[in-house]
Scaffold this motif. Structure first.
Motif, PDB file in Angstrom:
ATOM      1  N   TYR A 193       0.833  -1.202   0.000  1.00 21.22           N
ATOM      2  CA  TYR A 193       0.000   0.000   0.000  1.00 21.22           C
ATOM      3  C   TYR A 193       0.873   1.259   0.000  1.00 21.22           C
ATOM      4  N   LEU A 194       1.888   1.281   0.854  1.00 18.43           N
ATOM      5  CA  LEU A 194       2.760   2.451   0.957  1.00 18.43           C
ATOM      6  C   LEU A 194       3.518   2.710  -0.340  1.00 18.43           C
ATOM      7  N   MET A 195       3.921   1.646  -1.035  1.00 21.59           N
ATOM      8  CA  MET A 195       4.671   1.802  -2.276  1.00 21.59           C
ATOM      9  C   MET A 195       3.818   2.427  -3.381  1.00 21.59           C
ATOM     10  N   LYS A 196       2.509   2.348  -3.274  1.00 20.51           N
ATOM     11  CA  LYS A 196       1.612   2.912  -4.286  1.00 20.51           C
ATOM     12  C   LYS A 196       1.247   4.375  -4.016  1.00 20.51           C
ATOM     13  N   GLN A 197       1.675   4.895  -2.879  1.00 18.99           N
ATOM     14  CA  GLN A 197       1.331   6.268  -2.515  1.00 18.99           C
ATOM     15  C   GLN A 197       2.292   7.258  -3.182  1.00 18.99           C
ATOM     16  N   GLU A 198       1.765   8.401  -3.557  1.00 18.17           N
ATOM     17  CA  GLU A 198       2.586   9.423  -4.195  1.00 18.17           C
ATOM     18  C   GLU A 198       3.351  10.260  -3.167  1.00 18.17           C
ATOM     19  N   TYR A 199       2.954  10.148  -1.928  1.00 16.88           N
ATOM     20  CA  TYR A 199       3.542  10.937  -0.857  1.00 16.88           C
ATOM     21  C   TYR A 199       4.151   9.974   0.152  1.00 16.88           C
ATOM     22  N   ASP A 200       5.265  10.364   0.772  1.00 17.78           N
ATOM     23  CA  ASP A 200       5.866   9.533   1.812  1.00 17.78           C
ATOM     24  C   ASP A 200       5.173   9.820   3.143  1.00 17.78           C
ATOM     25  N   TYR A 201       4.396   8.873   3.595  1.00  9.97           N
ATOM     26  CA  TYR A 201       3.660   9.016   4.851  1.00  9.97           C
ATOM     27  C   TYR A 201       4.444   8.407   5.999  1.00  9.97           C
ATOM     28  N   TYR A 202       4.228   8.939   7.181  1.00 11.78           N
ATOM     29  CA  TYR A 202       4.578   8.199   8.382  1.00 11.78           C
ATOM     30  C   TYR A 202       3.550   7.082   8.469  1.00 11.78           C
ATOM     31  N   TYR A 203       3.850   6.052   9.220  1.00  9.27           N
ATOM     32  CA  TYR A 203       2.875   4.959   9.344  1.00  9.27           C
ATOM     33  C   TYR A 203       3.045   4.273  10.678  1.00  9.27           C
ATOM     34  N   ARG A 204       1.990   3.564  11.058  1.00 13.12           N
ATOM     35  CA  ARG A 204       2.063   2.751  12.271  1.00 13.12           C
ATOM     36  C   ARG A 204       1.052   1.616  12.146  1.00 13.12           C
ATOM     37  N   PHE A 205       1.218   0.646  13.044  1.00 15.09           N
ATOM     38  CA  PHE A 205       0.358  -0.536  13.066  1.00 15.09           C
ATOM     39  C   PHE A 205      -0.401  -0.564  14.387  1.00 15.09           C
ATOM     40  N   ASP A 206      -1.717  -0.499  14.310  1.00 13.12           N
ATOM     41  CA  ASP A 206      -2.572  -0.532  15.490  1.00 13.12           C
ATOM     42  C   ASP A 206      -3.373  -1.824  15.507  1.00 13.12           C
ATOM     43  N   VAL A 207      -3.793  -2.230  16.685  1.00  8.91           N
ATOM     44  CA  VAL A 207      -4.661  -3.401  16.842  1.00  8.91           C
ATOM     45  C   VAL A 207      -5.861  -2.987  17.682  1.00  8.91           C
ATOM     46  N   ALA A 208      -7.044  -3.342  17.192  1.00  6.64           N
ATOM     47  CA  ALA A 208      -8.284  -3.104  17.932  1.00  6.64           C
ATOM     48  C   ALA A 208      -8.893  -4.456  18.264  1.00  6.64           C
ATOM     49  N   THR A 209      -9.252  -4.648  19.532  1.00 10.73           N
ATOM     50  CA  THR A 209      -9.927  -5.880  19.935  1.00 10.73           C
ATOM     51  C   THR A 209     -11.324  -5.527  20.432  1.00 10.73           C
ATOM     52  N   VAL A 210     -12.278  -6.370  20.042  1.00 12.90           N
ATOM     53  CA  VAL A 210     -13.661  -6.148  20.430  1.00 12.90           C
ATOM     54  C   VAL A 210     -14.202  -7.461  20.989  1.00 12.90           C
ATOM     55  N   ASN A 211     -14.655  -7.415  22.232  1.00  9.64           N
ATOM     56  CA  ASN A 211     -15.246  -8.585  22.893  1.00  9.64           C
ATOM     57  C   ASN A 211     -16.723  -8.338  23.131  1.00  9.64           C
ATOM     58  N   GLY A 212     -17.532  -9.372  22.933  1.00  7.94           N
ATOM     59  CA  GLY A 212     -18.952  -9.280  23.267  1.00  7.94           C
ATOM     60  C   GLY A 212     -19.836  -9.466  22.068  1.00  7.94           C
ATOM     61  N   ASN A 213     -20.844  -8.591  21.954  1.00  9.08           N
ATOM     62  CA  ASN A 213     -21.770  -8.630  20.819  1.00  9.08           C
ATOM     63  C   ASN A 213     -22.147  -7.198  20.465  1.00  9.08           C
ATOM     64  N   ALA A 214     -22.971  -7.039  19.446  1.00 13.51           N
ATOM     65  CA  ALA A 214     -23.298  -5.703  18.939  1.00 13.51           C
ATOM     66  C   ALA A 214     -23.945  -4.809  19.994  1.00 13.51           C
ATOM     67  N   GLU A 215     -24.664  -5.394  20.940  1.00  9.62           N
ATOM     68  CA  GLU A 215     -25.347  -4.602  21.968  1.00  9.62           C
ATOM     69  C   GLU A 215     -24.497  -4.381  23.221  1.00  9.62           C
ATOM     70  N   ASP A 216     -23.565  -5.272  23.473  1.00 11.61           N
ATOM     71  CA  ASP A 216     -22.774  -5.225  24.695  1.00 11.61           C
ATOM     72  C   ASP A 216     -21.351  -5.678  24.372  1.00 11.61           C
ATOM     73  N   TYR A 217     -20.473  -4.705  24.171  1.00 15.95           N
ATOM     74  CA  TYR A 217     -19.106  -5.046  23.778  1.00 15.95           C
ATOM     75  C   TYR A 217     -18.101  -4.164  24.518  1.00 15.95           C
ATOM     76  N   LYS A 218     -16.864  -4.629  24.475  1.00 15.49           N
ATOM     77  CA  LYS A 218     -15.751  -3.861  25.022  1.00 15.49           C
ATOM     78  C   LYS A 218     -14.726  -3.694  23.912  1.00 15.49           C
ATOM     79  N   LEU A 219     -14.374  -2.447  23.646  1.00 11.27           N
ATOM     80  CA  LEU A 219     -13.384  -2.129  22.624  1.00 11.27           C
ATOM     81  C   LEU A 219     -12.091  -1.709  23.306  1.00 11.27           C
ATOM     82  N   ASP A 220     -10.995  -2.339  22.925  1.00  8.66           N
ATOM     83  CA  ASP A 220      -9.663  -1.914  23.352  1.00  8.66           C
ATOM     84  C   ASP A 220      -8.892  -1.551  22.097  1.00  8.66           C
ATOM     85  N   TYR A 221      -8.288  -0.376  22.113  1.00  6.33           N
ATOM     86  CA  TYR A 221      -7.562   0.104  20.937  1.00  6.33           C
ATOM     87  C   TYR A 221      -6.119   0.374  21.330  1.00  6.33           C
ATOM     88  N   LEU A 222      -5.201  -0.287  20.659  1.00  3.77           N
ATOM     89  CA  LEU A 222      -3.787  -0.175  20.976  1.00  3.77           C
ATOM     90  C   LEU A 222      -3.042   0.460  19.806  1.00  3.77           C
TER      91      LEU A 222
END
Length: 133
Positions: A93-122
């Motif tokens: 993806y980065l090689m196809k960009q016309e601009y040199d971006y900074y980048y990072r890798f994040d992970v999001a975890t979601v436990n539960g169901n659509a009505e009752d969930y816990k989101l953790d974002y790292l």
């Protein structure tokens, strides 16, 4: 009969996974990110990146992991192989960009169901593995 039960479980897991991606998208947008891509795949690889977001001059490659069982830790699904695949896809993806971006890798975890969930974002959940050859 067991095949139908297994198929139903797989369908429910896929459905919950898509709902979890929607939850994470909404979260990112609420934090001022722009979601550029969902389920992005490079043409030359089997890698898939769940979400590619941007904030200012940084691209964020987000892996979403979801589990309906609150006793399971979705982060355990972040194996070394999964990390390599995400990094490979991000590189394409980065090689196809016309601009040199900074980048990072994040992970999001979601436990539960659509009505009752816990989101953790790292943010900056992992660094790309180094290659010595």
């Amino acid at each position: 009969m067991a095949d139908k039960s297994l198929e139903k479980k797989k369908f429910e897991a896929l459905k919950w996974g898509k709902q979890a991606e929607n939850i994470v998208c909404d979260y990112l947008i609420s934090k001022g990110y722009t979601v550029r891509e969902r389920n992005w795949r490079p043409k030359t690889s089997k890698s898939e990146i769940d979400l590619i977001a941007q904030k200012e001059d940084t691209l964020i490659f987000v892996e979403v992991k979801a589990r309906s069982d609150k006793d399971q830790d979705p982060a355990e699904a972040m194996t070394a192989e999964k990390i390599r695949n995400v990094v490979r896809g991000a590189n394409s993806y980065l090689m196809k960009q016309e601009y040199d971006y900074y980048y990072r890798f994040d992970v999001a975890t979601v436990n539960g169901n659509a009505e009752d969930y816990k989101l953790d974002y790292l943010e900056d959940a992992f660094l790309p593995p180094l290659r010595t050859r």
